[in-house]
Design a protein around this motif. Structure first.
Motif, PDB file in Angstrom:
ATOM      1  N   PRO A   1      45.799  62.892  50.574  1.00  0.00           N
ATOM      2  CA  PRO A   1      46.097  62.992  52.008  1.00  0.00           C
ATOM      3  C   PRO A   1      46.419  61.628  52.615  1.00  0.00           C
ATOM      4  O   PRO A   1      45.934  60.589  52.145  1.00  0.00           O
ATOM      5  CB  PRO A   1      44.812  63.563  52.610  1.00  0.00           C
ATOM      6  CG  PRO A   1      43.966  63.987  51.463  1.00  0.00           C
ATOM      7  CD  PRO A   1      44.421  63.245  50.262  1.00  0.00           C
ATOM      8  N   VAL A   2      47.249  61.651  53.657  1.00  0.00           N
ATOM      9  CA  VAL A   2      47.635  60.418  54.355  1.00  0.00           C
ATOM     10  C   VAL A   2      47.070  60.436  55.779  1.00  0.00           C
ATOM     11  O   VAL A   2      47.267  61.407  56.518  1.00  0.00           O
ATOM     12  CB  VAL A   2      49.174  60.265  54.405  1.00  0.00           C
ATOM     13  CG1 VAL A   2      49.572  59.029  55.218  1.00  0.00           C
ATOM     14  CG2 VAL A   2      49.753  60.167  52.995  1.00  0.00           C
ATOM     15  N   VAL A   3      46.362  59.366  56.131  1.00  0.00           N
ATOM     16  CA  VAL A   3      45.808  59.198  57.469  1.00  0.00           C
ATOM     17  C   VAL A   3      46.516  58.011  58.108  1.00  0.00           C
ATOM     18  O   VAL A   3      46.559  56.927  57.525  1.00  0.00           O
ATOM     19  CB  VAL A   3      44.284  58.949  57.415  1.00  0.00           C
ATOM     20  CG1 VAL A   3      43.719  58.724  58.811  1.00  0.00           C
ATOM     21  CG2 VAL A   3      43.575  60.110  56.735  1.00  0.00           C
ATOM     22  N   SER A   4      47.101  58.204  59.283  1.00  0.00           N
ATOM     23  CA  SER A   4      47.883  57.136  59.917  1.00  0.00           C
ATOM     24  C   SER A   4      47.238  56.706  61.230  1.00  0.00           C
ATOM     25  O   SER A   4      46.886  57.536  62.063  1.00  0.00           O
ATOM     26  CB  SER A   4      49.308  57.640  60.170  1.00  0.00           C
ATOM     27  OG  SER A   4      50.162  56.570  60.500  1.00  0.00           O
ATOM     28  N   ILE A   5      47.082  55.384  61.391  1.00  0.00           N
ATOM     29  CA  ILE A   5      46.490  54.829  62.610  1.00  0.00           C
ATOM     30  C   ILE A   5      47.610  54.554  63.606  1.00  0.00           C
ATOM     31  O   ILE A   5      48.586  53.871  63.291  1.00  0.00           O
ATOM     32  CB  ILE A   5      45.727  53.519  62.304  1.00  0.00           C
ATOM     33  CG1 ILE A   5      44.609  53.769  61.287  1.00  0.00           C
ATOM     34  CG2 ILE A   5      45.144  52.921  63.579  1.00  0.00           C
ATOM     35  CD1 ILE A   5      43.875  52.507  60.835  1.00  0.00           C
ATOM     36  N   VAL A   6      47.468  55.083  64.819  1.00  0.00           N
ATOM     37  CA  VAL A   6      48.454  54.835  65.877  1.00  0.00           C
ATOM     38  C   VAL A   6      47.708  54.394  67.135  1.00  0.00           C
ATOM     39  O   VAL A   6      46.492  54.548  67.243  1.00  0.00           O
ATOM     40  CB  VAL A   6      49.307  56.092  66.191  1.00  0.00           C
ATOM     41  CG1 VAL A   6      50.124  56.520  64.993  1.00  0.00           C
ATOM     42  CG2 VAL A   6      48.425  57.253  66.681  1.00  0.00           C
TER      43      VAL A   6
ATOM     44  N   GLU B   1      39.736  60.582  47.869  1.00  0.00           N
ATOM     45  CA  GLU B   1      40.641  59.475  48.204  1.00  0.00           C
ATOM     46  C   GLU B   1      41.579  59.883  49.330  1.00  0.00           C
ATOM     47  O   GLU B   1      41.941  61.051  49.458  1.00  0.00           O
ATOM     48  CB  GLU B   1      41.501  59.101  46.992  1.00  0.00           C
ATOM     49  CG  GLU B   1      40.743  58.478  45.855  1.00  0.00           C
ATOM     50  CD  GLU B   1      41.668  58.159  44.684  1.00  0.00           C
ATOM     51  OE1 GLU B   1      41.446  57.128  44.032  1.00  0.00           O
ATOM     52  OE2 GLU B   1      42.598  58.946  44.420  1.00  0.00           O
ATOM     53  N   PHE B   2      41.955  58.917  50.140  1.00  0.00           N
ATOM     54  CA  PHE B   2      43.053  59.138  51.080  1.00  0.00           C
ATOM     55  C   PHE B   2      43.806  57.830  51.269  1.00  0.00           C
ATOM     56  O   PHE B   2      43.287  56.746  50.976  1.00  0.00           O
ATOM     57  CB  PHE B   2      42.581  59.724  52.421  1.00  0.00           C
ATOM     58  CG  PHE B   2      41.663  58.843  53.230  1.00  0.00           C
ATOM     59  CD1 PHE B   2      42.164  57.962  54.179  1.00  0.00           C
ATOM     60  CD2 PHE B   2      40.279  58.932  53.079  1.00  0.00           C
ATOM     61  CE1 PHE B   2      41.318  57.176  54.947  1.00  0.00           C
ATOM     62  CE2 PHE B   2      39.421  58.146  53.844  1.00  0.00           C
ATOM     63  CZ  PHE B   2      39.948  57.264  54.784  1.00  0.00           C
ATOM     64  N   ILE B   3      45.063  57.961  51.714  1.00  0.00           N
ATOM     65  CA  ILE B   3      45.881  56.775  51.976  1.00  0.00           C
ATOM     66  C   ILE B   3      45.829  56.492  53.468  1.00  0.00           C
ATOM     67  O   ILE B   3      46.032  57.399  54.289  1.00  0.00           O
ATOM     68  CB  ILE B   3      47.324  56.998  51.496  1.00  0.00           C
ATOM     69  CG1 ILE B   3      47.355  57.003  49.958  1.00  0.00           C
ATOM     70  CG2 ILE B   3      48.257  55.911  52.031  1.00  0.00           C
ATOM     71  CD1 ILE B   3      48.615  57.544  49.361  1.00  0.00           C
ATOM     72  N   LEU B   4      45.529  55.251  53.829  1.00  0.00           N
ATOM     73  CA  LEU B   4      45.431  54.848  55.230  1.00  0.00           C
ATOM     74  C   LEU B   4      46.627  53.960  55.560  1.00  0.00           C
ATOM     75  O   LEU B   4      46.893  52.972  54.873  1.00  0.00           O
ATOM     76  CB  LEU B   4      44.126  54.080  55.458  1.00  0.00           C
ATOM     77  CG  LEU B   4      43.764  53.726  56.899  1.00  0.00           C
ATOM     78  CD1 LEU B   4      43.524  54.977  57.735  1.00  0.00           C
ATOM     79  CD2 LEU B   4      42.521  52.838  56.937  1.00  0.00           C
ATOM     80  N   THR B   5      47.386  54.340  56.599  1.00  0.00           N
ATOM     81  CA  THR B   5      48.524  53.506  57.017  1.00  0.00           C
ATOM     82  C   THR B   5      48.331  53.136  58.482  1.00  0.00           C
ATOM     83  O   THR B   5      47.695  53.871  59.234  1.00  0.00           O
ATOM     84  CB  THR B   5      49.878  54.245  56.871  1.00  0.00           C
ATOM     85  OG1 THR B   5      50.002  55.224  57.902  1.00  0.00           O
ATOM     86  CG2 THR B   5      50.007  54.910  55.520  1.00  0.00           C
TER      87      THR B   5
ATOM     88  N   GLU C   1      57.887  56.508  61.490  1.00  0.00           N
ATOM     89  CA  GLU C   1      57.843  57.860  60.926  1.00  0.00           C
ATOM     90  C   GLU C   1      56.745  58.034  59.882  1.00  0.00           C
ATOM     91  O   GLU C   1      56.483  59.148  59.438  1.00  0.00           O
ATOM     92  CB  GLU C   1      59.214  58.242  60.348  1.00  0.00           C
ATOM     93  CG  GLU C   1      60.184  58.661  61.449  1.00  0.00           C
ATOM     94  CD  GLU C   1      61.608  58.878  60.962  1.00  0.00           C
ATOM     95  OE1 GLU C   1      61.870  58.616  59.772  1.00  0.00           O
ATOM     96  OE2 GLU C   1      62.452  59.280  61.777  1.00  0.00           O
ATOM     97  N   GLU C   2      56.095  56.921  59.492  1.00  0.00           N
ATOM     98  CA  GLU C   2      54.899  57.049  58.649  1.00  0.00           C
ATOM     99  C   GLU C   2      53.913  58.004  59.326  1.00  0.00           C
ATOM    100  O   GLU C   2      53.213  58.771  58.673  1.00  0.00           O
ATOM    101  CB  GLU C   2      54.223  55.675  58.445  1.00  0.00           C
ATOM    102  CG  GLU C   2      54.997  54.696  57.587  1.00  0.00           C
ATOM    103  CD  GLU C   2      55.039  55.071  56.119  1.00  0.00           C
ATOM    104  OE1 GLU C   2      54.262  55.943  55.690  1.00  0.00           O
ATOM    105  OE2 GLU C   2      55.873  54.500  55.392  1.00  0.00           O
ATOM    106  N   ALA C   3      53.856  57.926  60.659  1.00  0.00           N
ATOM    107  CA  ALA C   3      52.924  58.772  61.417  1.00  0.00           C
ATOM    108  C   ALA C   3      53.361  60.235  61.396  1.00  0.00           C
ATOM    109  O   ALA C   3      52.537  61.145  61.384  1.00  0.00           O
ATOM    110  CB  ALA C   3      52.819  58.274  62.856  1.00  0.00           C
ATOM    111  N   ARG C   4      54.684  60.449  61.371  1.00  0.00           N
ATOM    112  CA  ARG C   4      55.202  61.828  61.431  1.00  0.00           C
ATOM    113  C   ARG C   4      54.799  62.640  60.209  1.00  0.00           C
ATOM    114  O   ARG C   4      54.550  63.844  60.300  1.00  0.00           O
ATOM    115  CB  ARG C   4      56.727  61.787  61.554  1.00  0.00           C
ATOM    116  CG  ARG C   4      57.349  63.107  61.954  1.00  0.00           C
ATOM    117  CD  ARG C   4      58.849  63.044  61.850  1.00  0.00           C
ATOM    118  NE  ARG C   4      59.285  62.814  60.477  1.00  0.00           N
ATOM    119  CZ  ARG C   4      60.523  62.550  60.122  1.00  0.00           C
ATOM    120  NH1 ARG C   4      61.457  62.445  61.037  1.00  0.00           N
ATOM    121  NH2 ARG C   4      60.850  62.357  58.861  1.00  0.00           N
TER     122      ARG C   4
END
Length: 423
Positions: free
Chosen positions: A200-205, A255-259, A281-284
């Motif tokens: 999974p990908v978790v994105s910080i905005v 595990e998860f990927i944090l961007t 678009e990493e967040a999208r």
């Protein structure tokens, strides 16, 4: 060589419908501070709408000139994007260097850009801004050579660029777009690979300076002792522009990927949003957004609005979101605290991270199941794999093989279905 100290007069028009004018002017000063421009005066005017030819009324232009002369300023910064004719008219009337909010933000971005991609993105935005304003800008920028702080750091909108004709600028814009499309394709490929990996990908905005990089570093510290993975953090607007991508492994082997993404700001130039589109678009494509909010700022609700509007502009829709109300220690709010999908914490202190991680897990590991597997002794590599990649809850050694009770992703379960005896 004598270093030119920039001293600016800030000018803003308070339009009738604008509830956030005072904050916008304070933010303009902070943006100037971010590139070491000293504010020596402020001139404001209340109008129903901005003056079409001079931004402010004719009488106010004279007042600005008087303040400029009285304060030993060498720069005037306007709080909104000026049209080509406004720049030209103000330049003629004021006879000094003028820039608008958009130029200021573009200059900050130019100084902060580190990777070749972000440098190209900023240059593209600068050139798109410059093209319709060539005449006015040439006069204004040639007055003291360059943009702010002794000249634009990126050649995009500096004096040399303004001497080029429109064709050359258009050619350069076309080239940058081609190069950025190539980078965008690479990003798309990387994102598809991450999707295929099932992690999974978790994105910080969030708004600029809300504490996104600090939060990322505290999470990395908690999960990983490798300090080389830390990202740059500083208490300033737009401290970082480059997207950071880190893999985080939890204690239970999930595990998860944090961007993280570039911070947002009110009146973020449209050209800049478009230029940074592939980065944003990493967040999208994330599975979960962490919307970091500086809850100690009295205008934090407005910052939330700006962030949500910008996310909408780049097509971020239907992505689950956790609201991270950061800097609760400075806001005198009880923390750590969780209510629904909102957590109050202090990233600086690292207080509230456990609660945040629990919220993240609840969202992105819904598809995890607990199974019992009987792994034959001649398939020891599967046991090693599960110990490394899954949350092993119990192990027993039976006659037929290793009996394991394991919590794992459904995709992992499907791969090992022949060994499952109950779930």
């Amino acid at each position: 060589m004598e270093i030119l100290v920039e001293r600016a007069i800030l000018v803003g028009v308070h339009e009738q419908q604008d509830e956030h004018f005072d904050y916008a002017m304070e933010e303009l000063k902070n943006l100037a501070d971010a590139i070491d421009v000293e504010t020596v005066g402020v001139v404001t005017q209340s109008l129903e709408r901005r003056h079409p030819s001079h931004y402010v009324g004719k009488g106010k232009v004279i007042e600005i000139r008087n303040v400029y002369d009285a304060t030993d300023a060498n720069l005037i910064i306007f709080n909104d994007e000026l049209s080509p004719s406004q720049i030209r008219n103000l330049e003629q009337e004021l006879e000094c260097k003028i820039i608008d909010r958009t130029m200021l933000i573009l200059d900050i971005f130019a100084r902060r850009a580190r990777t070749s991609e972000s440098k190209m993105q900023v240059e593209l935005a600068q050139l798109q801004y410059t093209l319709p304003r060539l005449i006015g800008l040439r006069a204004s920028l040639s007055r003291q050579g360059g943009g702010t702080g002794g000249g634009f750091q990126n050649k995009g909108a500096g004096e040399t660029k303004l001497e080029l004709d429109r064709r050359k600028i258009e050619d350069q814009i076309a080239k940058l777009r081609r190069d950025l499309n190539h980078v965008k394709d690479q990003r798309e490929t990387q994102r598809k690979q991450r999707k295929r990996s099932g992690i999974p990908v978790v994105s910080i905005v969030g708004y600029t300076n809300a504490g996104k990089s600090t939060l990322m570093n505290r999470l990395l510290e908690k999960m990983d002792t490798d300090h080389s993975k830390q990202v740059f953090e500083k208490d300033m607007l737009f401290a970082t522009l480059d997207t950071s991508i880190r893999k985080i492994k939890l204690i239970d082997n999930k595990e998860f990927i944090l961007t993280d993404t570039v911070g947002f700001v009110s009146k973020l130039p449209h050209n800049l949003v478009q230029a940074f589109r592939s980065t944003l678009e990493e967040a999208r494509d994330a599975d979960l957004l962490l919307h970091v909010v500086d809850v100690s700022n009295e205008d934090y609700q407005y910052m939330v609005e700006v962030t949500n509007d910008t996310l909408h502009e780049i097509g971020v829709e239907n992505v689950a979101m956790v609201n991270v109300y950061n800097k609760a220690d400075l806001a005198n709010i009880m923390y750590p605290k969780v209510s629904g999908n909102t957590v109050w914490l202090s990233a600086r202190e690292g207080n509230g991270l456990e609660e945040l991680i629990a919220l993240i897990k609840r969202h992105i590991f819904e598809q995890y199941v607990t199974c019992k597997l009987m792994i034959p002794y001649d398939r020891g590599e599967i046991v090693s794999h599960l110990n490394d990649k899954a949350n092993v809850k119990n192990v027993a050694y039976e006659e037929e093989g290793t009996l394991m009770t394991v919590e794992m992703d459904v995709t992992e379960r499907d791969k090992l279905s022949e060994y499952i005896i109950s779930h």
